[in-house]
Design an enzyme around this catalytic site. Structure first.
Site, PDB file in Angstrom:
ATOM      1  N   GLU A 192      37.573  53.995  32.395  1.00 13.28           N
ATOM      2  CA  GLU A 192      37.352  53.187  31.198  1.00 13.28           C
ATOM      3  C   GLU A 192      36.813  54.081  30.092  1.00 13.28           C
ATOM      4  OE1 GLU A 192      35.143  49.230  31.278  1.00 13.28           O
ATOM      5  OE2 GLU A 192      33.655  50.557  30.355  1.00 13.28           O
ATOM      6  N   ASP A 203      38.621  49.915  26.368  1.00 18.25           N
ATOM      7  CA  ASP A 203      37.693  48.795  26.281  1.00 18.25           C
ATOM      8  C   ASP A 203      37.321  48.486  24.834  1.00 18.25           C
ATOM      9  OD1 ASP A 203      35.978  46.811  27.399  1.00 18.25           O
ATOM     10  OD2 ASP A 203      34.267  48.136  27.059  1.00 18.25           O
ATOM     11  N   ARG A 242      37.828  14.871  47.872  1.00 15.15           N
ATOM     12  CA  ARG A 242      37.135  15.643  46.836  1.00 15.15           C
ATOM     13  C   ARG A 242      37.293  17.140  47.049  1.00 15.15           C
ATOM     14  NH1 ARG A 242      37.239  16.302  42.335  1.00 15.15           N
ATOM     15  NH2 ARG A 242      37.201  14.021  42.250  1.00 15.15           N
ATOM     16  N   LYS A 295      36.009  39.307  37.823  1.00 15.75           N
ATOM     17  CA  LYS A 295      35.053  38.287  37.371  1.00 15.75           C
ATOM     18  C   LYS A 295      35.455  36.935  37.964  1.00 15.75           C
ATOM     19  CE  LYS A 295      34.039  40.827  33.130  1.00 15.75           C
ATOM     20  NZ  LYS A 295      34.110  40.865  31.655  1.00 15.75           N
ATOM     21  N   LYS A 318      33.606  53.361  35.308  1.00 14.83           N
ATOM     22  CA  LYS A 318      33.115  52.542  34.198  1.00 14.83           C
ATOM     23  C   LYS A 318      32.019  53.291  33.445  1.00 14.83           C
ATOM     24  CE  LYS A 318      33.885  48.372  34.342  1.00 14.83           C
ATOM     25  NZ  LYS A 318      34.851  47.492  33.609  1.00 14.83           N
TER      26      LYS A 318
END
Length: 283
Positions: free
Chosen positions: A199, A220, A102, A137, A169
């Site tokens: 960004e 973005d 597994r 992410k 950001k």
């Protein structure tokens, strides 16, 4: 074939995965039913077509469970396989193979799913010059393997972590006051060895970051028309333009056609479906 990850990185990840599955008592089902001396022959079979990734992790699982397990791979990371393909033959202690099953399938299914989805995006932009890249992410603790899977699928590397490059950001800008000022501060901090990216979410910010000396600009959630304008305005400035935000398999070709350099897609790692692989006894 992918470059291998450092052995200690993979062994640590696998050790934690096995500890999670085996707990304190081990595989009680196999211990209760399978004679210790029993040997077996099994095949790792593809129940879906896709791109293989996770060979290094799978090998490490078998090695940690029982080093006497022998694996003969018929495909390599990055290789495309069809439904029904035999990816590997396994021989050796049956108890070890069943105990490892597994955890091996979890790694291979997850990572091959990422590689397969990445390949679909890469194929969708073929011939445009645009590169498909990952984001941060990722599943906590599995980033190294998941980004290795993106590369197996033909994707490009982005920054691995917060220490790789400066990426300003929107929340950094909110604290500093303006994106231009944030870039100037980052440029002074970075020197000549560390790249500075910013960004932006509007064309109004483009000249500001270009004049401040940015190396790369992340556009973005720009419309296709805005992306084309950004490409034209930035021509000859020596910056890399990256598009991101709500890019799908249905729209990625149109994003690439704007002339953008890189398209970063979080879905490669946060939304890739697990590929269906199985381990079958081979008589």
């Amino acid at each position: 074939m992918n470059e291998s990850l450092p052995g200690n990185v993979v062994s640590d990840i696998v050790r934690r995965a096995l500890a999670e599955d085996l707990g304190g008592r081990g595989d009680v089902t196999t211990c209760a039913t399978v004679p210790e001396a029993a040997c077996g022959r099994f095949r790792l079979v593809a129940r879906q077509a896709g791109v293989l990734s996770g060979v290094q992790a799978a090998n490490e699982v078998f090695a940690q469970v029982d080093p006497d397990i022998e694996i003969e791979w018929h495909e390599v990371d990055g290789g495309w396989f069809e439904t029904g393909a035999v990816l590997a033959d396994l021989t050796g202690p049956a108890a070890g193979i069943l105990t490892a099953e597994r955890t091996v399938l979890n790694f291979l299914g997850r990572l091959s799913g990422i590689a397969t989805l990445t390949r679909r995006y890469v194929d969708a932009v073929a011939g445009t010059g645009a590169r498909i890249a990952h984001t941060r992410k990722t599943t906590p603790g599995l980033r190294a393997l998941e980004l290795q899977a993106v590369v197996a699928g033909g994707g490009a590397r982005h920054r691995f972590g917060l220490d790789d490059a400066i990426l300003i950001k929107d929340n950094h800008v909110a604290v500093v006051g303006s994106v231009g000022e944030a870039v100037r501060r980052a440029r002074a901090f970075a020197g000549h060895m560390l790249r500075v990216a910013a960004e932006i979410d509007s064309l109004d910010q483009l000249d500001e970051v270009l004049d401040a000396g940015v190396d790369s600009i992340l556009l973005d959630n720009f419309s296709h028309a805005e992306l084309r304008q950004a490409v034209l305005k930035s021509r000859g400035r020596g910056v890399v333009l990256e598009a991101s935000g709500k890019v799908s398999l249905e729209s990625v070709d149109r994003v690439a056609a704007t002339g953008i350099d890189v398209i970063s897609i979080g879905a490669l790692t946060h939304s890739a479906p697990c590929l269906d692989l199985g381990l079958d006894e081979h008589v």
